[in-house]
Motif scaffolding. Sequence first.
Motif, PDB file in Angstrom:
ATOM      1  N   LYS A 157     -11.296  -6.103   1.760  1.00  0.00           N
ATOM      2  CA  LYS A 157     -11.670  -5.292   2.923  1.00  0.00           C
ATOM      3  C   LYS A 157     -11.869  -6.155   4.155  1.00  0.00           C
ATOM      4  O   LYS A 157     -11.581  -5.733   5.281  1.00  0.00           O
ATOM      5  CB  LYS A 157     -12.957  -4.514   2.605  1.00  0.00           C
ATOM      6  N   LEU A 198       0.798  -1.232   0.000  1.00  0.00           N
ATOM      7  CA  LEU A 198       0.000   0.000   0.000  1.00  0.00           C
ATOM      8  C   LEU A 198       0.831   1.283   0.000  1.00  0.00           C
ATOM      9  O   LEU A 198       0.298   2.353  -0.303  1.00  0.00           O
ATOM     10  CB  LEU A 198      -0.941  -0.003   1.209  1.00  0.00           C
ATOM     11  N   GLN A 236      -7.001  -0.420   1.536  1.00  0.00           N
ATOM     12  CA  GLN A 236      -7.933   0.115   0.536  1.00  0.00           C
ATOM     13  C   GLN A 236      -7.588  -0.472  -0.829  1.00  0.00           C
ATOM     14  O   GLN A 236      -6.456  -0.339  -1.310  1.00  0.00           O
ATOM     15  CB  GLN A 236      -7.861   1.639   0.486  1.00  0.00           C
ATOM     16  N   TRP A 237      -8.549  -1.095  -1.451  1.00  0.00           N
ATOM     17  CA  TRP A 237      -8.331  -1.786  -2.718  1.00  0.00           C
ATOM     18  C   TRP A 237      -7.856  -0.840  -3.818  1.00  0.00           C
ATOM     19  O   TRP A 237      -6.929  -1.161  -4.577  1.00  0.00           O
ATOM     20  CB  TRP A 237      -9.617  -2.479  -3.138  1.00  0.00           C
ATOM     21  N   ASP A 238      -8.461   0.355  -3.903  1.00  0.00           N
ATOM     22  CA  ASP A 238      -8.068   1.288  -4.968  1.00  0.00           C
ATOM     23  C   ASP A 238      -6.631   1.774  -4.776  1.00  0.00           C
ATOM     24  O   ASP A 238      -5.904   1.993  -5.756  1.00  0.00           O
ATOM     25  CB  ASP A 238      -9.035   2.476  -5.046  1.00  0.00           C
ATOM     26  N   VAL A 239      -6.196   1.910  -3.523  1.00  0.00           N
ATOM     27  CA  VAL A 239      -4.807   2.294  -3.245  1.00  0.00           C
ATOM     28  C   VAL A 239      -3.868   1.166  -3.658  1.00  0.00           C
ATOM     29  O   VAL A 239      -2.798   1.400  -4.237  1.00  0.00           O
ATOM     30  CB  VAL A 239      -4.619   2.641  -1.757  1.00  0.00           C
ATOM     31  N   ALA A 266     -12.345  -6.265  -4.208  1.00  0.00           N
ATOM     32  CA  ALA A 266     -12.381  -5.239  -3.165  1.00  0.00           C
ATOM     33  C   ALA A 266     -13.165  -5.694  -1.944  1.00  0.00           C
ATOM     34  O   ALA A 266     -12.780  -5.420  -0.805  1.00  0.00           O
ATOM     35  CB  ALA A 266     -12.976  -3.947  -3.726  1.00  0.00           C
TER      36      ALA A 266
END
Length: 356
Positions: free
Chosen positions: A228, A197, A235-238, A224
Motif C-alpha cells: 500500500k 491488477l 489493492q493487495w487482495d486484487v 499488504a
Amino acid sequence: MMNDLDPAYEYKLKSLPRGKDAGVPVTFNCNTPHRALVVDLKSNCFVCSCDGYLPIPVGQVQDFDTLEAVWNSAIAKVLQQDVDSGKFTWCAVEHCGIRDRNIFRPIYELAINIDESCNLHCPSCRRDTIMHTSGADFDKKKQDMLTILGWLKKFQHPIQITLSGNGDPFASQVIRPLFKNFVPQDTHKFRLITNGLLIRKQLANSQLLSHIEIFSISVDAGSATVYKQVRRGGQWDVLMDNFDFLTENNKNHLVTLNFAVQKNNYKDLYNFVELCRKYNFAGCIHQLDDWGTWNYDTVQTPDTWTIANGTYLDNSILMPSHPEHRECLRILTDITNQKNKFITYTSIIKKLNNQK
C-alpha cells in the motif's frame, strides 16, 4: 545525426557513461540494433532494447510502412555499423551488459512504450496518476498503435512484443483494445510488463492469453502493508486474485515478480521471497532507478511532494552513504545464502552483495 537531437535524448546520452567516453574498449559483440526496436512516448523509434541505452531515434512511427523499413533506415544503418565495428559510441556500455558478455538476440523484439497511462502512481515512477483518454496526443497515439499493428500483420519472422515499459498496458486505452481485437499470428509471442491488477479483467476472454510467454509484474513488496505504501492506488487482495488467475490459467507462462529495493520496502524482502515461493513464481530483486520523479538530493529546492516523500538519495538504500545501507546488505546476503533458485538479482545487486 546528433545536431538536431531532442534535448530529452541529449540528457539521456549524458546521464549514463557511453562507449565514446570509455577508456577501456568493449571486447564483446552485440546484434541488438539489427533485431530490437523500441517505440517511446513520442512515437520515436530506437534500434535497441532500451531507449536509454541507445537514445538516438531513427525516425517516427509514421515514417515507416514496415518493421523492415525501420531497421533499414539511414540512421539505423549508422548505429548498426558503429556497434558492429565494436565502437559502441553512443551505447550505455556500463549498464546494458555488453561489458560482461556477447549480446545475441535470436529473434526480433518490439517494445511498444507509446503510452504512459497507468492506474497506479508509485513514488518510484510518478508523482500523480497519468491517464490519457482524449485529446490530440491521445488520438495520435491510437493512430500510431494501428500503424504498429499493421507492421506486425506484415512481419513474417518470429518476434517477441513487449508491452509496456512506460505505463500499464491493461490500463492504457491506447493499448488495451489489443487484448480484445487483435488476432495474433503463431510467430507472435508477448511479454507483458504490468502491475498485475487488471490481468484477469482484460485477459479472461482474450485470444492473446495463449501467446503470452512472460508476465513481468512489478510488486516491490511481500505484504499488504508495504504494498500500500510503495504501490500507491493498488489493492493487495486484487493483486492476489490476479495471481490466482495466472495459476489457474497457466499456459506455460513465465511469471516474474519484480522488487525494486528502497528504504520503504527492504525489510519486506523476506515476505517477498515467501510470496514467490507460494505461487511458484520467479522473483527478481533489482536496484531503485532514478527516473527523475524524486529530487535527487536536498540541494534542490524541496517542494511539497519531496517534503512528504523524500529525495532519491533518501530512498536509494543501496547507496553506501545511506544510513540503513548495511542493514539492507545484511538482509540481501541472508537471502542469497538461502540459495533460493527462483530468486535472481541484477548485476548491480550482485556486485554490492559480492555474488558471482
